[in-house]
Scaffold this motif. Structure first.
Motif, PDB file in Angstrom:
ATOM      1  N   ARG A  65     116.744 -26.592  15.519  1.00 42.99           N
ATOM      2  CA  ARG A  65     115.727 -25.563  15.760  1.00 42.99           C
ATOM      3  C   ARG A  65     114.728 -25.492  14.618  1.00 42.99           C
ATOM      4  O   ARG A  65     113.512 -25.399  14.832  1.00 42.99           O
ATOM      5  CB  ARG A  65     116.377 -24.186  15.956  1.00 42.99           C
ATOM      6  CG  ARG A  65     116.992 -23.974  17.308  1.00 42.99           C
ATOM      7  CD  ARG A  65     117.108 -22.505  17.682  1.00 42.99           C
ATOM      8  NE  ARG A  65     115.802 -21.920  17.990  1.00 42.99           N
ATOM      9  CZ  ARG A  65     115.640 -20.792  18.684  1.00 42.99           C
ATOM     10  NH1 ARG A  65     116.696 -20.121  19.114  1.00 42.99           N
ATOM     11  NH2 ARG A  65     114.432 -20.317  18.921  1.00 42.99           N
ATOM     12  N   TYR A  66     115.213 -25.528  13.383  1.00 43.34           N
ATOM     13  CA  TYR A  66     114.308 -25.440  12.229  1.00 43.34           C
ATOM     14  C   TYR A  66     113.380 -26.653  12.151  1.00 43.34           C
ATOM     15  O   TYR A  66     112.192 -26.518  11.814  1.00 43.34           O
ATOM     16  CB  TYR A  66     115.116 -25.314  10.941  1.00 43.34           C
ATOM     17  CG  TYR A  66     115.672 -23.932  10.687  1.00 43.34           C
ATOM     18  CD1 TYR A  66     114.857 -22.804  10.757  1.00 43.34           C
ATOM     19  CD2 TYR A  66     117.020 -23.748  10.348  1.00 43.34           C
ATOM     20  CE1 TYR A  66     115.366 -21.527  10.518  1.00 43.34           C
ATOM     21  CE2 TYR A  66     117.528 -22.473  10.104  1.00 43.34           C
ATOM     22  CZ  TYR A  66     116.702 -21.376  10.191  1.00 43.34           C
ATOM     23  OH  TYR A  66     117.200 -20.114   9.952  1.00 43.34           O
ATOM     24  N   ILE A  67     113.910 -27.825  12.435  1.00 47.33           N
ATOM     25  CA  ILE A  67     113.079 -29.032  12.424  1.00 47.33           C
ATOM     26  C   ILE A  67     111.984 -28.933  13.479  1.00 47.33           C
ATOM     27  O   ILE A  67     110.805 -29.210  13.218  1.00 47.33           O
ATOM     28  CB  ILE A  67     113.951 -30.286  12.665  1.00 47.33           C
ATOM     29  CG1 ILE A  67     114.798 -30.608  11.428  1.00 47.33           C
ATOM     30  CG2 ILE A  67     113.097 -31.483  13.058  1.00 47.33           C
ATOM     31  CD1 ILE A  67     114.030 -31.230  10.292  1.00 47.33           C
ATOM     32  N   SER A  93     110.036 -22.914   4.392  1.00 50.94           N
ATOM     33  CA  SER A  93     111.337 -22.251   4.486  1.00 50.94           C
ATOM     34  C   SER A  93     112.188 -22.854   5.598  1.00 50.94           C
ATOM     35  O   SER A  93     113.405 -23.035   5.438  1.00 50.94           O
ATOM     36  CB  SER A  93     111.144 -20.749   4.733  1.00 50.94           C
ATOM     37  OG  SER A  93     110.490 -20.134   3.645  1.00 50.94           O
ATOM     38  N   CYS A  94     111.557 -23.169   6.729  1.00 50.88           N
ATOM     39  CA  CYS A  94     112.293 -23.769   7.852  1.00 50.88           C
ATOM     40  C   CYS A  94     112.888 -25.122   7.466  1.00 50.88           C
ATOM     41  O   CYS A  94     114.057 -25.406   7.784  1.00 50.88           O
ATOM     42  CB  CYS A  94     111.367 -23.945   9.058  1.00 50.88           C
ATOM     43  SG  CYS A  94     110.971 -22.407   9.913  1.00 50.88           S
ATOM     44  N   LEU A  95     112.103 -25.945   6.789  1.00 49.58           N
ATOM     45  CA  LEU A  95     112.592 -27.277   6.436  1.00 49.58           C
ATOM     46  C   LEU A  95     113.650 -27.209   5.342  1.00 49.58           C
ATOM     47  O   LEU A  95     114.583 -28.018   5.329  1.00 49.58           O
ATOM     48  CB  LEU A  95     111.419 -28.168   6.024  1.00 49.58           C
ATOM     49  CG  LEU A  95     110.490 -28.544   7.197  1.00 49.58           C
ATOM     50  CD1 LEU A  95     109.248 -29.255   6.694  1.00 49.58           C
ATOM     51  CD2 LEU A  95     111.223 -29.413   8.216  1.00 49.58           C
ATOM     52  N   CYS A  96     113.530 -26.249   4.423  1.00 52.09           N
ATOM     53  CA  CYS A  96     114.592 -26.062   3.429  1.00 52.09           C
ATOM     54  C   CYS A  96     115.881 -25.601   4.104  1.00 52.09           C
ATOM     55  O   CYS A  96     116.977 -26.052   3.755  1.00 52.09           O
ATOM     56  CB  CYS A  96     114.153 -25.048   2.373  1.00 52.09           C
ATOM     57  SG  CYS A  96     112.890 -25.677   1.237  1.00 52.09           S
ATOM     58  N   ALA A  97     115.751 -24.699   5.088  1.00 56.97           N
ATOM     59  CA  ALA A  97     116.934 -24.234   5.821  1.00 56.97           C
ATOM     60  C   ALA A  97     117.541 -25.364   6.640  1.00 56.97           C
ATOM     61  O   ALA A  97     118.771 -25.471   6.752  1.00 56.97           O
ATOM     62  CB  ALA A  97     116.553 -23.062   6.726  1.00 56.97           C
ATOM     63  N   ALA A  98     116.698 -26.219   7.216  1.00 55.02           N
ATOM     64  CA  ALA A  98     117.205 -27.368   7.975  1.00 55.02           C
ATOM     65  C   ALA A  98     117.993 -28.300   7.073  1.00 55.02           C
ATOM     66  O   ALA A  98     119.084 -28.763   7.429  1.00 55.02           O
ATOM     67  CB  ALA A  98     116.038 -28.114   8.623  1.00 55.02           C
ATOM     68  N   ARG A  99     117.464 -28.547   5.887  1.00 58.56           N
ATOM     69  CA  ARG A  99     118.156 -29.434   4.950  1.00 58.56           C
ATOM     70  C   ARG A  99     119.473 -28.828   4.484  1.00 58.56           C
ATOM     71  O   ARG A  99     120.473 -29.545   4.333  1.00 58.56           O
ATOM     72  CB  ARG A  99     117.235 -29.696   3.752  1.00 58.56           C
ATOM     73  CG  ARG A  99     117.674 -30.866   2.881  1.00 58.56           C
ATOM     74  CD  ARG A  99     118.306 -30.380   1.600  1.00 58.56           C
ATOM     75  NE  ARG A  99     118.568 -31.463   0.653  1.00 58.56           N
ATOM     76  CZ  ARG A  99     119.176 -31.289  -0.504  1.00 58.56           C
ATOM     77  NH1 ARG A  99     119.559 -30.079  -0.873  1.00 58.56           N
ATOM     78  NH2 ARG A  99     119.393 -32.307  -1.311  1.00 58.56           N
ATOM     79  N   GLU A 100     119.507 -27.506   4.286  1.00 53.50           N
ATOM     80  CA  GLU A 100     120.739 -26.843   3.885  1.00 53.50           C
ATOM     81  C   GLU A 100     121.789 -26.928   4.988  1.00 53.50           C
ATOM     82  O   GLU A 100     122.976 -27.156   4.722  1.00 53.50           O
ATOM     83  CB  GLU A 100     120.447 -25.385   3.527  1.00 53.50           C
ATOM     84  CG  GLU A 100     121.660 -24.576   3.095  1.00 53.50           C
ATOM     85  CD  GLU A 100     122.354 -25.125   1.851  1.00 53.50           C
ATOM     86  OE1 GLU A 100     123.530 -24.764   1.631  1.00 53.50           O
ATOM     87  OE2 GLU A 100     121.728 -25.909   1.104  1.00 53.50           O
ATOM     88  N   ASN A 101     121.373 -26.748   6.234  1.00 56.16           N
ATOM     89  CA  ASN A 101     122.312 -26.897   7.349  1.00 56.16           C
ATOM     90  C   ASN A 101     122.830 -28.329   7.444  1.00 56.16           C
ATOM     91  O   ASN A 101     124.015 -28.546   7.718  1.00 56.16           O
ATOM     92  CB  ASN A 101     121.640 -26.490   8.660  1.00 56.16           C
ATOM     93  CG  ASN A 101     121.688 -24.999   8.910  1.00 56.16           C
ATOM     94  OD1 ASN A 101     122.697 -24.452   9.326  1.00 56.16           O
ATOM     95  ND2 ASN A 101     120.580 -24.325   8.635  1.00 56.16           N
ATOM     96  N   LEU A 103     112.178 -35.833   3.247  1.00 54.41           N
ATOM     97  CA  LEU A 103     111.213 -34.785   3.585  1.00 54.41           C
ATOM     98  C   LEU A 103     111.337 -33.611   2.620  1.00 54.41           C
ATOM     99  O   LEU A 103     110.329 -33.077   2.138  1.00 54.41           O
ATOM    100  CB  LEU A 103     111.447 -34.320   5.024  1.00 54.41           C
ATOM    101  CG  LEU A 103     110.648 -33.104   5.501  1.00 54.41           C
ATOM    102  CD1 LEU A 103     109.157 -33.297   5.276  1.00 54.41           C
ATOM    103  CD2 LEU A 103     110.947 -32.820   6.967  1.00 54.41           C
ATOM    104  N   TYR A 104     112.559 -33.225   2.302  1.00 54.85           N
ATOM    105  CA  TYR A 104     112.793 -32.116   1.372  1.00 54.85           C
ATOM    106  C   TYR A 104     112.209 -32.430  -0.008  1.00 54.85           C
ATOM    107  O   TYR A 104     111.546 -31.583  -0.621  1.00 54.85           O
ATOM    108  CB  TYR A 104     114.291 -31.857   1.275  1.00 54.85           C
ATOM    109  CG  TYR A 104     114.691 -30.830   0.242  1.00 54.85           C
ATOM    110  CD1 TYR A 104     114.508 -29.473   0.481  1.00 54.85           C
ATOM    111  CD2 TYR A 104     115.252 -31.220  -0.969  1.00 54.85           C
ATOM    112  CE1 TYR A 104     114.877 -28.525  -0.468  1.00 54.85           C
ATOM    113  CE2 TYR A 104     115.630 -30.281  -1.918  1.00 54.85           C
ATOM    114  CZ  TYR A 104     115.436 -28.940  -1.661  1.00 54.85           C
ATOM    115  OH  TYR A 104     115.805 -28.008  -2.600  1.00 54.85           O
TER     116      TYR A 104
END
Length: 328
Positions: free
Chosen positions: A14-16, A89-97, A116-117
């Motif tokens: 979803r974040y991606i 923020s979305c891409l950082c959250a995607a990377r954390e997941n 990407l991060y």
């Protein structure tokens, strides 16, 4: 599958998808400004505020910025670390997941999202504005498309893959409805402008924001009109970003997880999605405008939220353990 793994896969996807939609939306609307001259503060505000409203971020923006113009809105939507819904923020959250389920995704997927991060961390808003904001958004989209392509090329078609696809298509359906709704919030100054050059440019921007302009012209020869654009982006069964297509894919992957036969349902997510699909199968453009485009889209977004909530309770929610009774 563990609930936490399903949750991370779902939100990773979803974040991606959300970040890719934001990058495309901002790029298109910055380009749209090039078609206008004599842009004062009032005109810039009338251009950018509808985007914040459609994204449900207007209140959060007003707490951080004094006025809505190209630089402040781009900073808020794309770069802001204080905006939890920003592209950054979305891409950082995607990377954390992805990091939390590192052993559940392929090496290629991890490398793509990590690159990407690192690209995001090495980029500053000032540098982007100096070197070219359009190039920045195109670069972000390339990274995201690489991740999505590698997911399709390297990930086994097992239960985990189903959660990735559910996250993608639920987010895509939501963002397509919000992009269409954006046109509703752009209030034209005069009724005479409807059908004019400005109106046409705005509907073309809606199509471009969904990467749909070329596909639209393959089907329709005339310039974009409200009825045709709505028909294409909501009712088309073939265009991969239309509401109908997204719901059809979402319904397919929901049934793959539960192993429920098509046409039946075992949980609220399948029930709501199936009901929306059945409605779209019998729906005509005239029905949408009769209800009111904004009202129809608002109701659709509510149903998509219901699907997300049902997914959480069915597959991702872990009830707290029962506490032993204490002696009186």
């Amino acid at each position: 599958m563990l609930s936490r793994v399903a949750d991370s896969l779902y939100w990773l996807s979803r974040y991606i998808e959300r970040a890719e939609n934001l990058a495309r939306l901002m790029e298109v609307n910055l380009q749209l400004l090039l078609d206008f001259s004599n842009l004062d503060d009032a005109k810039l505000k009338s251009h950018w505020q509808p985007i914040l409203r459609a994204l449900c971020d207007e209140e959060a923006f007003n707490k951080l910025y004094a006025k809505a113009d190209s630089q402040s809105v781009t900073d808020f939507v794309a770069f802001s670390r204080e905006n939890p819904s920003s592209m950054f923020s979305c891409l950082c959250a995607a990377r954390e997941n992805a990091r939390m389920i590192r052993d559940q995704i392929t090496d290629e997927m991890w490398e793509a999202i990590n690159e990407l991060y690192l690209f995001l961390r090495a980029t500053t808003a000032k540098k982007v504005w100096r070197t070219g904001v359009h190039d920045y958004f195109r670069e972000v989209k390339k990274y995201i498309h690489a991740f999505q392509g590698l997911t399709n090329a390297t990930y086994p078609r097992e239960e985990a893959y189903n959660f990735l696809q559910i996250g993608r298509y639920l987010e895509r359906a939501d963002k397509t409805t919000r992009i269409i709704d954006l046109k509703y919030h752009i209030l034209l100054p005069r009724a005479a402008d409807v059908g004019g050059a400005l109106d046409s440019a705005q509907w073309m921007a809606v199509l471009r924001s969904c990467s749909a302009l070329q596909a639209y012209h393959r089907l329709y020869l005339e310039s974009p009109t409200p009825g045709k654009v709505v028909e294409f982006l909501i009712l088309s069964e073939k265009f991969p970003r239309s509401l109908h297509f997204c719901l059809k894919e979402l319904n397919y992957y929901l049934h793959r997880i539960s192993d429920t036969p098509a046409g039946k349902f075992t949980n609220d997510a399948e029930r709501v999605c199936g009901g929306m699909l059945a409605h779209l199968g019998d729906c005509a453009t005239e029905d949408i405008f009769k209800e009111g485009l904004h009202e129809y889209l608002d109701r659709t977004q509510g149903s998509l939220n219901d699907i997300g909530a049902a997914l959480y309770h069915n597959y991702m929610y872990i009830p707290p353990p029962e506490q032993p009774a204490t002696a009186a």
